[in-house]
Design a protein around this motif. Structure first.
Motif, PDB file in Angstrom:
ATOM      1  N   ALA A  15      -2.528  44.287 -71.624  1.00 34.58           N
ATOM      2  CA  ALA A  15      -3.763  43.493 -71.630  1.00 34.58           C
ATOM      3  C   ALA A  15      -3.685  42.382 -72.670  1.00 34.58           C
ATOM      4  O   ALA A  15      -4.162  41.262 -72.437  1.00 34.58           O
ATOM      5  CB  ALA A  15      -4.966  44.391 -71.914  1.00 34.58           C
ATOM      6  N   PHE A  16      -3.062  42.678 -73.806  1.00 37.57           N
ATOM      7  CA  PHE A  16      -2.882  41.656 -74.843  1.00 37.57           C
ATOM      8  C   PHE A  16      -1.985  40.517 -74.340  1.00 37.57           C
ATOM      9  O   PHE A  16      -2.280  39.333 -74.557  1.00 37.57           O
ATOM     10  CB  PHE A  16      -2.268  42.283 -76.094  1.00 37.57           C
ATOM     11  N   ILE A  17      -0.897  40.869 -73.666  1.00 34.67           N
ATOM     12  CA  ILE A  17       0.016  39.845 -73.126  1.00 34.67           C
ATOM     13  C   ILE A  17      -0.724  38.951 -72.139  1.00 34.67           C
ATOM     14  O   ILE A  17      -0.633  37.724 -72.201  1.00 34.67           O
ATOM     15  CB  ILE A  17       1.234  40.504 -72.454  1.00 34.67           C
ATOM     16  N   TRP A  18      -1.473  39.567 -71.219  1.00 29.81           N
ATOM     17  CA  TRP A  18      -2.216  38.779 -70.222  1.00 29.81           C
ATOM     18  C   TRP A  18      -3.236  37.871 -70.897  1.00 29.81           C
ATOM     19  O   TRP A  18      -3.386  36.707 -70.519  1.00 29.81           O
ATOM     20  CB  TRP A  18      -2.901  39.704 -69.223  1.00 29.81           C
ATOM     21  N   GLY A  19      -3.945  38.403 -71.870  1.00 28.59           N
ATOM     22  CA  GLY A  19      -4.942  37.597 -72.562  1.00 28.59           C
ATOM     23  C   GLY A  19      -4.317  36.486 -73.394  1.00 28.59           C
ATOM     24  O   GLY A  19      -4.811  35.357 -73.420  1.00 28.59           O
ATOM     25  N   ALA A  20      -3.199  36.796 -74.041  1.00 29.30           N
ATOM     26  CA  ALA A  20      -2.539  35.827 -74.921  1.00 29.30           C
ATOM     27  C   ALA A  20      -1.894  34.691 -74.147  1.00 29.30           C
ATOM     28  O   ALA A  20      -1.721  33.589 -74.684  1.00 29.30           O
ATOM     29  CB  ALA A  20      -1.491  36.534 -75.780  1.00 29.30           C
ATOM     30  N   THR A  21      -1.532  34.937 -72.892  1.00 26.59           N
ATOM     31  CA  THR A  21      -0.867  33.889 -72.093  1.00 26.59           C
ATOM     32  C   THR A  21      -1.861  33.067 -71.275  1.00 26.59           C
ATOM     33  O   THR A  21      -1.461  32.160 -70.547  1.00 26.59           O
ATOM     34  CB  THR A  21       0.172  34.513 -71.136  1.00 26.59           C
ATOM     35  N   PHE A  22      -3.152  33.380 -71.407  1.00 30.60           N
ATOM     36  CA  PHE A  22      -4.164  32.670 -70.625  1.00 30.60           C
ATOM     37  C   PHE A  22      -4.148  31.169 -70.915  1.00 30.60           C
ATOM     38  O   PHE A  22      -4.224  30.345 -70.000  1.00 30.60           O
ATOM     39  CB  PHE A  22      -5.555  33.251 -70.905  1.00 30.60           C
ATOM     40  N   VAL A  23      -4.053  30.818 -72.185  1.00 29.17           N
ATOM     41  CA  VAL A  23      -4.038  29.397 -72.568  1.00 29.17           C
ATOM     42  C   VAL A  23      -2.807  28.707 -72.004  1.00 29.17           C
ATOM     43  O   VAL A  23      -2.883  27.568 -71.521  1.00 29.17           O
ATOM     44  CB  VAL A  23      -4.084  29.245 -74.102  1.00 29.17           C
ATOM     45  N   LEU A  24      -1.660  29.388 -72.029  1.00 31.77           N
ATOM     46  CA  LEU A  24      -0.423  28.830 -71.480  1.00 31.77           C
ATOM     47  C   LEU A  24      -0.573  28.516 -69.992  1.00 31.77           C
ATOM     48  O   LEU A  24      -0.207  27.442 -69.521  1.00 31.77           O
ATOM     49  CB  LEU A  24       0.743  29.813 -71.680  1.00 31.77           C
ATOM     50  N   VAL A  25      -1.128  29.482 -69.250  1.00 31.55           N
ATOM     51  CA  VAL A  25      -1.308  29.301 -67.815  1.00 31.55           C
ATOM     52  C   VAL A  25      -2.302  28.175 -67.547  1.00 31.55           C
ATOM     53  O   VAL A  25      -2.098  27.344 -66.658  1.00 31.55           O
ATOM     54  CB  VAL A  25      -1.791  30.615 -67.156  1.00 31.55           C
ATOM     55  N   GLN A  26      -3.371  28.147 -68.321  1.00 32.43           N
ATOM     56  CA  GLN A  26      -4.400  27.118 -68.150  1.00 32.43           C
ATOM     57  C   GLN A  26      -3.806  25.720 -68.312  1.00 32.43           C
ATOM     58  O   GLN A  26      -4.150  24.797 -67.570  1.00 32.43           O
ATOM     59  CB  GLN A  26      -5.524  27.347 -69.163  1.00 32.43           C
ATOM     60  N   ASN A  27      -2.896  25.560 -69.265  1.00 35.83           N
ATOM     61  CA  ASN A  27      -2.246  24.260 -69.467  1.00 35.83           C
ATOM     62  C   ASN A  27      -1.279  23.937 -68.335  1.00 35.83           C
ATOM     63  O   ASN A  27      -1.192  22.796 -67.883  1.00 35.83           O
ATOM     64  CB  ASN A  27      -1.500  24.253 -70.802  1.00 35.83           C
ATOM     65  N   ALA A  28      -0.563  24.955 -67.859  1.00 32.74           N
ATOM     66  CA  ALA A  28       0.457  24.739 -66.833  1.00 32.74           C
ATOM     67  C   ALA A  28      -0.143  24.348 -65.489  1.00 32.74           C
ATOM     68  O   ALA A  28       0.393  23.491 -64.782  1.00 32.74           O
ATOM     69  CB  ALA A  28       1.318  25.991 -66.676  1.00 32.74           C
ATOM     70  N   ILE A  29      -1.289  24.952 -65.124  1.00 30.09           N
ATOM     71  CA  ILE A  29      -1.845  24.691 -63.795  1.00 30.09           C
ATOM     72  C   ILE A  29      -2.543  23.334 -63.714  1.00 30.09           C
ATOM     73  O   ILE A  29      -3.049  22.959 -62.654  1.00 30.09           O
ATOM     74  CB  ILE A  29      -2.828  25.802 -63.338  1.00 30.09           C
ATOM     75  N   SER A  30      -2.555  22.592 -64.808  1.00 31.89           N
ATOM     76  CA  SER A  30      -3.018  21.208 -64.723  1.00 31.89           C
ATOM     77  C   SER A  30      -1.915  20.317 -64.135  1.00 31.89           C
ATOM     78  O   SER A  30      -2.173  19.179 -63.743  1.00 31.89           O
ATOM     79  CB  SER A  30      -3.428  20.698 -66.115  1.00 31.89           C
ATOM     80  N   PHE A  31      -0.682  20.831 -64.087  1.00 28.54           N
ATOM     81  CA  PHE A  31       0.447  20.101 -63.500  1.00 28.54           C
ATOM     82  C   PHE A  31       0.929  20.738 -62.200  1.00 28.54           C
ATOM     83  O   PHE A  31       1.375  20.053 -61.283  1.00 28.54           O
ATOM     84  CB  PHE A  31       1.623  20.054 -64.490  1.00 28.54           C
ATOM     85  N   LEU A  32       0.855  22.080 -62.124  1.00 28.84           N
ATOM     86  CA  LEU A  32       1.314  22.818 -60.947  1.00 28.84           C
ATOM     87  C   LEU A  32       0.169  23.700 -60.480  1.00 28.84           C
ATOM     88  O   LEU A  32      -0.322  24.527 -61.242  1.00 28.84           O
ATOM     89  CB  LEU A  32       2.539  23.671 -61.298  1.00 28.84           C
ATOM     90  N   GLU A  33      -0.276  23.528 -59.243  1.00 24.87           N
ATOM     91  CA  GLU A  33      -1.463  24.229 -58.757  1.00 24.87           C
ATOM     92  C   GLU A  33      -1.298  25.751 -58.823  1.00 24.87           C
ATOM     93  O   GLU A  33      -0.187  26.274 -58.780  1.00 24.87           O
ATOM     94  CB  GLU A  33      -1.777  23.774 -57.335  1.00 24.87           C
ATOM     95  N   PRO A  34      -2.443  26.487 -58.950  1.00 24.44           N
ATOM     96  CA  PRO A  34      -2.415  27.928 -59.253  1.00 24.44           C
ATOM     97  C   PRO A  34      -1.565  28.796 -58.341  1.00 24.44           C
ATOM     98  O   PRO A  34      -0.747  29.594 -58.818  1.00 24.44           O
ATOM     99  CB  PRO A  34      -3.905  28.321 -59.161  1.00 24.44           C
ATOM    100  N   LEU A  35      -1.746  28.676 -57.020  1.00 20.25           N
ATOM    101  CA  LEU A  35      -0.966  29.514 -56.108  1.00 20.25           C
ATOM    102  C   LEU A  35       0.513  29.167 -56.169  1.00 20.25           C
ATOM    103  O   LEU A  35       1.378  30.050 -56.085  1.00 20.25           O
ATOM    104  CB  LEU A  35      -1.488  29.372 -54.678  1.00 20.25           C
ATOM    105  N   SER A  36       0.817  27.887 -56.323  1.00 18.56           N
ATOM    106  CA  SER A  36       2.214  27.455 -56.462  1.00 18.56           C
ATOM    107  C   SER A  36       2.802  28.004 -57.754  1.00 18.56           C
ATOM    108  O   SER A  36       3.935  28.513 -57.774  1.00 18.56           O
ATOM    109  CB  SER A  36       2.294  25.926 -56.465  1.00 18.56           C
ATOM    110  N   PHE A  37       2.022  27.907 -58.832  1.00 21.20           N
ATOM    111  CA  PHE A  37       2.478  28.433 -60.123  1.00 21.20           C
ATOM    112  C   PHE A  37       2.765  29.928 -60.018  1.00 21.20           C
ATOM    113  O   PHE A  37       3.817  30.412 -60.455  1.00 21.20           O
ATOM    114  CB  PHE A  37       1.420  28.174 -61.198  1.00 21.20           C
TER     115      PHE A  37
END
Length: 308
Positions: A15-37
């Motif tokens: 749960a910590f890993i998922w929560g800690a990577t939320f910001v990373l994913v949020q930044n990434a999907i501004s360039f690559l759409e969610p399902l593609s990511f």
């Protein structure tokens, strides 16, 4: 009991890993759409685990059978559905409402576990669930009570994640962990890629300029290895030693870790209600861990014997 505490601790780390990577994913999907990511993320994770299997656990290949493939595919379907409904739902609702509604899986899991697995939750677990739901509301919501189609789609996401937890509990003790994890991850990857083909600009998955962006490749690398391959391997392995309800409560800590890491790394401020919400979710999880119901029954029995 020792195995259960080890399992709960490992799942809390997930749960910590998922929560800690939320910001990373949020930044990434501004360039690559969610399902593609997620398609690329799950595919990389599956290839990593398959390579690990071929190098270090090749004899397990003989254990792959139709039952295992169907079970893993069923788990992978619910995993994909959770991400898909959440992604589409976010087009029509706010992220705060989506976070709260997704967290409602903590309520759905005990119901699913009772009807599908015949696991009756203890009184303290139910009390912990109710407190965690109040905490989720305070952490994620801002007084919004209206319901739209996006909220309904995200509710289906909560149903899917709840079913994934319950199905993991059902199948994790029946099949080898590594094979089951690989099957479900590749299933989720295939569904994500197919969905991206219909609903997103799927060509971005093959766009070198996009994949070479630091925000994208770093997020893909970290989430595929840690938040996917490692996380689901741990969940599949350790959930056999605990109950689905406890797993759901532990995973309710994900938005807490997400809020804390956003505060540390992205300088996002937490409101007083959000802080209280974090504490209530933690309290709910702790209450579910303590054998309160047993203690109450024991004390009641002792008092009853003394009065006789």
């Amino acid at each position: 009991m020792k195995k259960q505490w080890v399992a709960d601790t490992c799942l809390l780390f997930v749960a910590f890993i998922w929560g800690a990577t939320f910001v990373l994913v949020q930044n990434a999907i501004s360039f690559l759409e969610p399902l593609s990511f997620n398609g690329v993320r799950f595919l990389l994770a599956g290839l990593f685990l398959l390579t690990w299997l071929l190098i270090f656990h090749r004899p397990q290949l003989k254990m792959w059978n139709v039952s295992l493939l169907l079970s893993g595919a069923f788990m992978g379907f619910w995993l994909f559905s959770g991400y898909a409904f959440q992604t589409i739902g976010l087009l029509y609702t706010t992220s705060s409402k989506a976070a709260f509604i997704t967290g409602l899986s903590v309520v759905l899991v005990p119901l699913f576990a009772f009807f599908l697995l015949k696991q009756k939750p203890k009184a303290n677990a139910i009390f912990g669930v109710l407190i965690a739901v109040i905490g989720l509301y305070l952490l994620t919501m801002n007084g919004e009570l209206s319901v739209n189609k996006g909220d309904l789609l995200v509710f289906l996401c909560a149903v899917s994640f709840g079913m994934h937890i319950v199905m993991t509990g059902k199948y994790s003790s029946q099949f080898p962990t590594l094979l089951l994890t690989i099957t479900q991850i590749f299933t989720a990857a295939i569904f994500c890629v197919i969905s991206a083909f219909f609903f997103e600009d799927w060509t971005q998955m093959l766009n070198g300029a996009v994949l070479q962006k630091a925000e994208v490749w770093s997020a893909l690398l970290i989430t595929s290895l840690l938040a996917t391959a490692f996380a689901f391997l741990v969940q599949t392995n350790f959930q056999r030693y605990t109950t689905a309800t406890r797993v759901a409560l532990i995973f309710a800590m994900e938005p807490v870790f997400a809020a804390l890491t956003a505060y540390i790394w992205a300088n996002e401020r937490l409101t007083t209600s959000a802080l209280i919400g974090c504490l209530l979710i933690l309290l709910g999880m702790i209450l579910a861990e303590l054998p309160i119901s047993f203690s109450i029954r024991k004390k009641f029995s002792s008092n009853r014997q003394m009065t006789q």
